[in-house]
Design an enzyme around this catalytic site. Structure first.
Site, PDB file in Angstrom:
ATOM      1  N   VAL A  35      13.678 -28.301  22.297  1.00 49.92           N
ATOM      2  CA  VAL A  35      15.142 -28.333  22.245  1.00 49.92           C
ATOM      3  C   VAL A  35      15.579 -29.635  22.895  1.00 49.92           C
ATOM      4  O   VAL A  35      14.855 -30.229  23.695  1.00 49.92           O
ATOM      5  CB  VAL A  35      15.794 -27.115  22.942  1.00 49.92           C
ATOM      6  CG1 VAL A  35      15.547 -25.849  22.152  1.00 49.92           C
ATOM      7  CG2 VAL A  35      15.323 -26.978  24.370  1.00 49.92           C
ATOM      8  N   SER A  36      16.784 -30.084  22.537  1.00 47.55           N
ATOM      9  CA  SER A  36      17.232 -31.406  22.955  1.00 47.55           C
ATOM     10  C   SER A  36      17.865 -31.464  24.326  1.00 47.55           C
ATOM     11  O   SER A  36      17.812 -32.479  24.994  1.00 47.55           O
ATOM     12  CB  SER A  36      18.212 -31.965  21.928  1.00 47.55           C
ATOM     13  OG  SER A  36      17.602 -32.050  20.672  1.00 47.55           O
ATOM     14  N   THR A  37      18.497 -30.402  24.760  1.00 48.21           N
ATOM     15  CA  THR A  37      19.203 -30.448  26.041  1.00 48.21           C
ATOM     16  C   THR A  37      18.760 -29.310  26.947  1.00 48.21           C
ATOM     17  O   THR A  37      18.230 -28.302  26.478  1.00 48.21           O
ATOM     18  CB  THR A  37      20.730 -30.361  25.848  1.00 48.21           C
ATOM     19  OG1 THR A  37      21.043 -29.101  25.244  1.00 48.21           O
ATOM     20  CG2 THR A  37      21.256 -31.487  24.979  1.00 48.21           C
ATOM     21  N   GLN A  44      20.047 -25.712  26.287  1.00 50.24           N
ATOM     22  CA  GLN A  44      19.547 -24.983  25.124  1.00 50.24           C
ATOM     23  C   GLN A  44      18.253 -24.282  25.531  1.00 50.24           C
ATOM     24  O   GLN A  44      17.612 -24.655  26.505  1.00 50.24           O
ATOM     25  CB  GLN A  44      19.257 -25.937  23.963  1.00 50.24           C
ATOM     26  CG  GLN A  44      20.482 -26.621  23.391  1.00 50.24           C
ATOM     27  CD  GLN A  44      20.112 -27.635  22.322  1.00 50.24           C
ATOM     28  OE1 GLN A  44      19.098 -28.288  22.397  1.00 50.24           O
ATOM     29  NE2 GLN A  44      20.969 -27.741  21.324  1.00 50.24           N
TER      30      GLN A  44
END
Length: 192
Positions: free
Chosen positions: A8-10, A13
């Site tokens: 996941v990017s952040t 998340q």
């Protein structure tokens, strides 16, 4: 062995959806991390790729979880193929362990190469058109011709140093020297 990779990017998340899908797909080991795809160093992906052995299959939930771009994705999967490791993407139903899956992925690779060539051709055409209109590429010079003329005049005075002149115009000595040379002045003040 089926090995999964989730990302996941952040930090806010979570990978739960991906982890559940990978476990349901039969992954015996899953590597996961919270890093943006544009990050060059993805330690868990590196560990995952090192853990894979001939005959294993790497499984991801979606293609964009693995590669930063289509080019990056194609390079990773080609590297797996060279090591005789399969690849599956659950969402896109791509499976390089089958002939049809390999065909689809090679089509992706061909499209990525085509896209790179189109971008390169458009860039070259744009630069040629700009040159035809008299524009040069690159950064705008920090010193104008008038600034350089004033700097050369200032440097004729032996009590003024190049460092002082450069500071006056808000540039480095290297930029001052390059600017003087560009306008045909000698870089050595004694020759002015």
């Amino acid at each position: 062995m089926h090995i999964g990779y989730a990302r996941v990017s952040t930090q806010d998340q979570n990978t739960d959806l991906q982890l559940d899908a990978l476990k349901q797909a039969g992954c015996e080991q899953v590597f996961h991390e919270k890093k943006t795809g544009s990050t060059l160093q993805r330690t868990e992906l590196d560990a995952c790729l090192r853990a894979l052995r001939k005959g294993d299959t790497l499984i991801v939930w979606r293609l964009d979880r693995l590669g930063r771009s289509l080019k990056d994705l194609v390079e990773i999967v080609n590297g797996l193929e060279e090591r005789e490791i399969g690849f599956k993407s659950l969402t896109e139903s791509i499976d390089t362990t089958s002939a049809g899956g390999r065909l689809v992925f090679h089509l992706f690779g061909a499209l990525a190469e085509f896209e790179r060539n189109l971008i390169s051709d458009r860039t070259k055409a744009g630069l040629a058109a700009a040159r035809a209109r008299g524009r040069k590429g690159g950064r705008k010079p920090k010193m104008t011709a008038a600034d350089i003329k004033k700097a050369a005049a200032m440097l004729k005075d032996p009590s003024i140093t190049k460092t002082e002149v450069a500071k006056h115009f808000g540039v480095s000595r290297v930029t001052l020297n390059a600017s003087l040379t560009r306008e045909g002045y000698p870089a050595n003040p004694a020759q002015l």
